[in-house]
Design an enzyme around this catalytic site. Structure first.
Site, short mmCIF file in Angstrom:
data_model
loop_
_atom_site.label_atom_id
_atom_site.label_comp_id
_atom_site.label_asym_id
_atom_site.label_seq_id
_atom_site.Cartn_x
_atom_site.Cartn_y
_atom_site.Cartn_z
N LYS A 281 0.83 -1.20 0.00
CA LYS A 281 0.00 0.00 0.00
C LYS A 281 0.88 1.26 0.00
O LYS A 281 2.05 1.22 0.38
CB LYS A 281 -0.87 0.03 1.27
CG LYS A 281 -1.92 -1.05 1.35
CD LYS A 281 -2.65 -0.96 2.69
CE LYS A 281 -3.73 -2.03 2.81
NZ LYS A 281 -4.86 -1.79 1.91
N ARG A 355 -10.43 -11.40 1.70
CA ARG A 355 -11.34 -12.42 1.13
C ARG A 355 -10.71 -13.81 1.16
O ARG A 355 -11.42 -14.81 1.23
CB ARG A 355 -11.74 -12.00 -0.29
CG ARG A 355 -10.63 -11.97 -1.29
CD ARG A 355 -10.93 -11.06 -2.48
NE ARG A 355 -10.91 -9.66 -2.08
CZ ARG A 355 -11.18 -8.64 -2.91
NH1 ARG A 355 -11.47 -8.89 -4.18
NH2 ARG A 355 -11.13 -7.41 -2.49
#
Length: 503
Positions: A281, A355
């Protein structure tokens, strides 16, 4: 971490110093408790000068009122009587706490002329007081007066505050408050977990916190890395392999229903810190990724609440706890992992890691417990913030009845949800050339494709996915929360259980 507010209920109470809290609707001529707290009638003149009418959440503060035993009188506006909701009582309680300004005692006169105060309303008011009092300042060595994470008018100096709430049916209010207190404890636990720095709260420490729920009667199992390898949880373990901190899967069971009843299940994403892995990130704002376990925090807080109030339901809570780091052993974009379900996943983006954790946790939950339904919570996508901001969480589901119940619970608690679409056309977006699916399809419909991914791990079990990326952390301050971590989901899901699934 918070000033302790000790709340009692009474049919009557003489004011002897401290703060007298009065309430007023727009229609009432004088606020509640005016005779007891304001025998000289100071309120009338002060209200006229301040043009105070009782508009919702407006306030009037009278210092050293003439003829009163109170040091201060504060009046909180309730708005129109016929428009009051349960959440308004919650907000009013929070507003009152914000006006205590370091006092060590307060008397709240709850009964407004012309307004029927139910025990539930009294309990909601008290709950609002408890939630507003929360602050997270454990790591501050120098504490400023009235410092409540930026809230200048909140209770200060970590003083314990004795609050007496005066209402006609005090006994019933006290009984209703027992459940409200359990809710407050669960929300505060979730807030604490989200606010803790990642160097203090890793997967092992989080699991040990959940283990403490055994004191309330929750059965807690902690699965380690070897256990998960035996189960074939390649998706979850792939996320964890770049960190020196080992992953954990925590299974919590509250057995408050009948033995023959199928459990209901809640599953939380618990990425204790998310660098994004190899798909790292940007540095700016990465510190917020200590809150990427907001879903697991909410599930843990919910299990505390259900056990503390002895909910008459069988409930399973499962949290997958990992840290996502860009170590030399971290998984790479292009890697293919095999989930517990046997389905293979091409890892396109290592920052789409939540996920992967949930895929194995959901499959494990469904396979072992065969629940009536599953709801998972996750700070899953930035895309949900683009779609909904931080005022609603995203709701995705394969079941209309479950969705309607969740939406209703959201309206009742003001932890609001908005249902977003799913469908086969979106499903095609996560097909892979090399595996059964890929974990990311790019920016377009990012929240929806994440939900489509999760749907592949729930079979036909009724299921809902709540994307709480915009509501679990850094959500707007309001009357009942001034904290960076909000505890979103605890009140919502407690209401879902209470309204629909308790015997």
């Amino acid at each position: 971490m918070a000033s302790k507010i000790d709340i009692t209920f009474s049919k009557s109470h003489r004011v002897t110093g401290g703060v007298a809290v009065l309430l007023k609707t727009v229609e009432a001529d004088v606020p509640s408790g005016a005779v007891e707290a304001d025998p000289a009638g100071v309120y009338a003149r002060a209200a006229k000068v301040a043009k105070f009418t009782g508009k919702s959440m407006s306030t009037l503060d009278i210092v050293a009122p003439h003829g009163s035993e109170a040091d201060r009188i504060v009046v909180v506006g309730l708005g129109k009587a016929d428009a009051l909701t349960g959440h308004d009582w919650l907000k009013a309680g929070g507003k009152a706490t914000g006006l205590l300004k370091g006092s060590d005692k307060a008397t709240v006169f709850l009964d407004v002329d012309g307004l029927a105060i139910s025990p539930k309303a009294a309990a909601d008011f008290a709950l609002g007081m408890l939630l507003r009092a929360y602050k997270f300042d454990s790591y501050k060595t120098k504490k400023k007066k009235n410092d409540n994470n930026g809230d200048d008018d909140a209770a200060s100096d970590d003083k314990d505050v004795k609050v007496t709430i005066v209402t006609t049916d005090a006994a019933a209010a006290k009984k209703a408050f027992a459940d409200a207190e359990a809710i407050a404890e669960g929300v505060i636990l979730a807030r604490n977990l989200v606010n803790e720095p990642a160097n203090v709260l890793g997967p092992e420490e989080f699991a040990e916190t959940a283990k403490k729920l055994e004191a309330l009667g929750v059965e807690v199992e902690i699965l380690g890395e070897k256990d998960m390898k035996k189960l074939g949880m390649g998706a979850l373990l792939g996320v964890a392999q770049g960190s020196v901190r080992p992953p954990r899967l925590v299974v919590m069971q509250w057995k408050g229903g009948k033995a023959k009843d199928k459990p209901i299940a809640f599953v939380g994403k618990g990425v204790v810190f998310d660098t994004g892995g190899i798909s790292i990130k940007p540095a700016a704002g990465m510190e917020d990724m200590k809150g990427d376990m907001g879903g697991a925090a909410a599930v843990t807080g919910l299990m505390h609440t259900l056990a503390a109030r002895k909910a008459k339901a069988n409930v399973v809570g499962i949290i997958g706890l990992v840290e996502n780091m860009p170590d030399g052993n971290a998984q790479r974009p292009g890697d293919i992992v095999t989930s517990m379900s046997g389905q293979t996943i091409e890892v396109i983006n290592t920052d789409a890691e939540g996920r992967l954790v949930l895929a194995d946790a959901l499959w494990y939950c469904n396979d072992r417990f065969k629940p009536e339904f599953m709801v998972n919570l996750a700070t899953l996508t930035g895309a949900v913030l683009v779609a909904l901001g931080n005022l609603h969480a995203g709701l995705f589901s394969n079941d209309d009845a479950l969705s309607e119940r969740l939406l209703a619970a959201g309206l009742a608690t003001n932890e609001r949800l908005w249902r977003l679409p799913m469908g086969k056309d979106y499903d095609k977006m996560i097909d892979s050339k090399f595996a059964d699916m890929r974990n990311s399809s790019g920016r377009h419909a990012g929240s929806i494709t994440a939900a489509q991914f999760l749907k592949r791990f729930v079979k036909d079990t009724p299921w809902a996915h709540l994307d709480i990326a915009g509501t679990a952390m850094a959500s707007p301050s309001d009357e009942i929360n001034q904290s960076w971590g909000s505890g979103f989901g605890v009140r919502l899901l407690d209401e879902l259980v209470r309204a629909n699934y308790e015997a």
